[in-house]
Design a protein around this motif. Structure first.
Motif, PDB file in Angstrom:
ATOM      1  N   SER A  14       0.940  -0.762   0.523  1.00 17.71           N
ATOM      2  CA  SER A  14       0.076   0.355  -0.145  1.00 17.71           C
ATOM      3  C   SER A  14       1.168   0.728  -0.123  1.00 17.71           C
ATOM      4  O   SER A  14       0.617   3.007  -1.097  1.00 17.71           O
ATOM      5  N   CYS A  25      -6.626   8.905  -8.912  1.00 19.02           N
ATOM      6  CA  CYS A  25      -7.733   8.592  -8.570  1.00 19.02           C
ATOM      7  C   CYS A  25      -7.958  10.428  -8.499  1.00 19.02           C
ATOM      8  O   CYS A  25      -8.932  10.709  -9.069  1.00 19.02           O
ATOM      9  N   THR A 156      -5.072  -4.818  -2.076  1.00 20.85           N
ATOM     10  CA  THR A 156      -6.372  -4.570  -1.481  1.00 20.85           C
ATOM     11  C   THR A 156      -6.236  -6.353  -0.858  1.00 20.85           C
ATOM     12  O   THR A 156      -7.184  -6.526  -0.750  1.00 20.85           O
ATOM     13  N   GLY A 193     -12.907  -0.015   2.553  1.00 23.97           N
ATOM     14  CA  GLY A 193     -11.739  -0.735   2.107  1.00 23.97           C
ATOM     15  C   GLY A 193     -12.669  -2.470   1.012  1.00 23.97           C
ATOM     16  O   GLY A 193     -12.458  -2.166   0.660  1.00 23.97           O
ATOM     17  N   THR A 196     -15.644  -1.767  -0.927  1.00 21.10           N
ATOM     18  CA  THR A 196     -15.367  -0.605  -1.788  1.00 21.10           C
ATOM     19  C   THR A 196     -14.647  -1.667  -3.041  1.00 21.10           C
ATOM     20  O   THR A 196     -14.377  -1.625  -3.870  1.00 21.10           O
ATOM     21  N   VAL A 200     -12.748  -1.596  -6.838  1.00 24.60           N
ATOM     22  CA  VAL A 200     -11.055  -1.180  -6.572  1.00 24.60           C
ATOM     23  C   VAL A 200     -10.285  -2.936  -7.012  1.00 24.60           C
ATOM     24  O   VAL A 200      -9.357  -2.413  -8.297  1.00 24.60           O
ATOM     25  N   ASP A 340     -14.359   6.447  -6.106  1.00 26.32           N
ATOM     26  CA  ASP A 340     -13.373   6.809  -6.742  1.00 26.32           C
ATOM     27  C   ASP A 340     -12.800   7.933  -4.854  1.00 26.32           C
ATOM     28  O   ASP A 340     -12.020   7.905  -4.691  1.00 26.32           O
ATOM     29  N   THR A 343     -12.315   5.244  -2.505  1.00 29.97           N
ATOM     30  CA  THR A 343     -11.138   5.037  -2.383  1.00 29.97           C
ATOM     31  C   THR A 343      -9.924   6.317  -2.141  1.00 29.97           C
ATOM     32  O   THR A 343      -8.545   5.418  -0.759  1.00 29.97           O
TER      33      THR A 343
END
Lengths: 363, 52
Positions: A14, A25, A156, A193, A196, A200, A340, A343
């Motif tokens: 990440s 994004c 993810t 998280g 989505t 994602v 978006d 995120t």
């Protein structure tokens, strides 16, 4: 793999991609609404109103009009816009000029009148597009962002693995509001998280596929296109191609029920030195994205081959709408924009949580 | 599958199915795709509110 290892993988994959993901994004947000922004700013060129049922103009007249608007240039591509009244022509100084040299002329498909020459390579949306697709660094930039996309998919997936143990301690949707700010944001990060997750993963994975567009095109040229044009290998290129209207008619007759998407002139990356490549597409929402090239002899006319594109090219074509979110009108664009923004929140909270934990450990 | 997964997994599967349905279908399916994408977010918000 132990949970500790998954946690490390999530943290470092990440952190490695967060900065560029934030950029993707932020730049992706206006790109979702590029049509609406174009209309609002007046950048979008529209066709003049003509009586309904006005027949389409001969395509060679359309080509002549575009060439008259750009003296000294030749047409490389003729593209059918979503608005059937408009044809987009890409011109360049030579038949084999690189894509950077292309300029655009829009022509009315019924009257063959030039509607305008949009400046595709300037303005806010152009900057957003370049930052989003290649960081103004061409193919290396695209491949770098593709690698960032891979890291994002890894982050993810590892985040999803970590969600299981986290969720055992609380119920879905619950945020520990009365506790410390760190716990509150940890809960929010995990919940946002996981809700989505599908979007994602789809947008991340299709972004990676889109980053490989040039490589996919190169493989298609070396594979299918080479096989389709093998009998003409070694022959000199066609310098004065015949009528494009006849080439389009030949393709239409070979594939009734399909519509024309674009025509690539000889010597362009989408064709051979001897052929017009007429790209057809289906009429249903799904087949509309799937292309079939029809090759027409540019010197003598007549169809020489017609085949569906191979699986890897179809995968690229189908990944594009799933990345852009442009296949479901304004409601889908709004959903894309909301996700978006969520995120961005997940990315930001992830960095903040890491920073807080690091500071706490150091103290 | 861990105890915490069934609801998010079901919502994620619905989202993915809606996305594909929107790509294959037209008209109302586009709206289905949009709503199914936002469904997990809405469900989490609703569940969070219920739990105070």
């Amino acid at each position: 793999m132990s949970l500790r290892a998954w946690s490390r993988l999530h943290t470092w994959s990440s952190l490695a991609c967060t900065l560029f993901l934030l950029l993707l994004c932020l730049t992706g947000l206006p790109l979702i609404f590029h049509e609406e922004i174009g209309r609002l700013t007046g950048a979008e060129i529209e066709a003049t109103a003509l009586p309904p049922g006005t027949p389409p103009a001969d395509l060679d007249r359309v080509v002549a009009a575009a060439r008259a608007a750009r003296p000294g240039e030749v047409v490389q591509y003729l593209i059918w816009e979503d608005d059937p009244a408009i044809l987009r022509l890409s011109l360049a100084p030579a038949a084999d000029s690189p894509p950077d040299a292309l300029t655009t002329v829009l022509v009315d498909a019924r009257s063959a009148a030039v509607l305008g020459q949009p400046r595709d390579r300037e303005g806010f949306l152009y900057w957003m597009l370049r930052l989003h697709t290649d960081l103004f660094a061409g193919i290396p930039g695209k491949l770098f962002l593709g690698a960032i996309g891979l890291l994002f998919v890894l982050a993810t997936v590892s985040g999803a693995v970590l969600y299981g143990p986290f969720a055992r301690h609380g119920r879905f949707g619950a945020v520990r509001a009365g506790r410390t700010a760190r716990l509150r944001w940890l809960d929010l990060h995990n919940i946002l998280g996981v809700v989505t997750l599908s979007w994602v993963l789809v947008v991340g994975a299709t972004g990676v596929v889109n980053a490989l567009a040039e490589q996919v095109l190169a493989v298609w040229r070396a594979d299918q296109l080479a096989a389709m044009t093998a009998p003409w290998r070694g022959q000199p290129p066609v310098e004065a191609p015949g009528p494009v209207q006849a080439a389009v008619e030949a393709a239409r007759q070979a594939a009734p029920g399909m519509e024309i998407f674009f025509v690539a002139w000889p010597q362009t990356p989408f064709s051979s030195p001897h052929h017009y490549a007429v790209f057809l597409r289906g009429g249903t929402p799904l087949t509309h994205r799937v292309l079939m090239p029809a090759l027409v002899d540019a010197a003598e006319g007549g169809l020489t081959d017609l085949r569906p594109m191979p699986w890897y090219a179809q995968a690229l074509l189908l990944s594009q709408p799933l990345h852009f979110g442009d296949y479901g009108g304004l409601p889908l664009k709004l959903a894309w924009a909301v996700l978006d923004l969520v995120t961005i929140l997940v990315l930001g909270s992830g960095v903040w949580l890491w920073w807080r934990r690091r500071r706490g450990t150091a103290a | 599958m861990s105890r915490g997964w069934p609801i998010p997994a079901a919502l994620a599967a619905l989202s993915a199915a809606g996305l594909v349905a929107g790509l294959i279908g037209d008209g109302p399916w586009d709206l289905v795709a949009s709503l199914s994408l936002l469904l997990p977010l809405g469900a989490a918000w609703w569940a969070g509110r219920r739990r105070g």
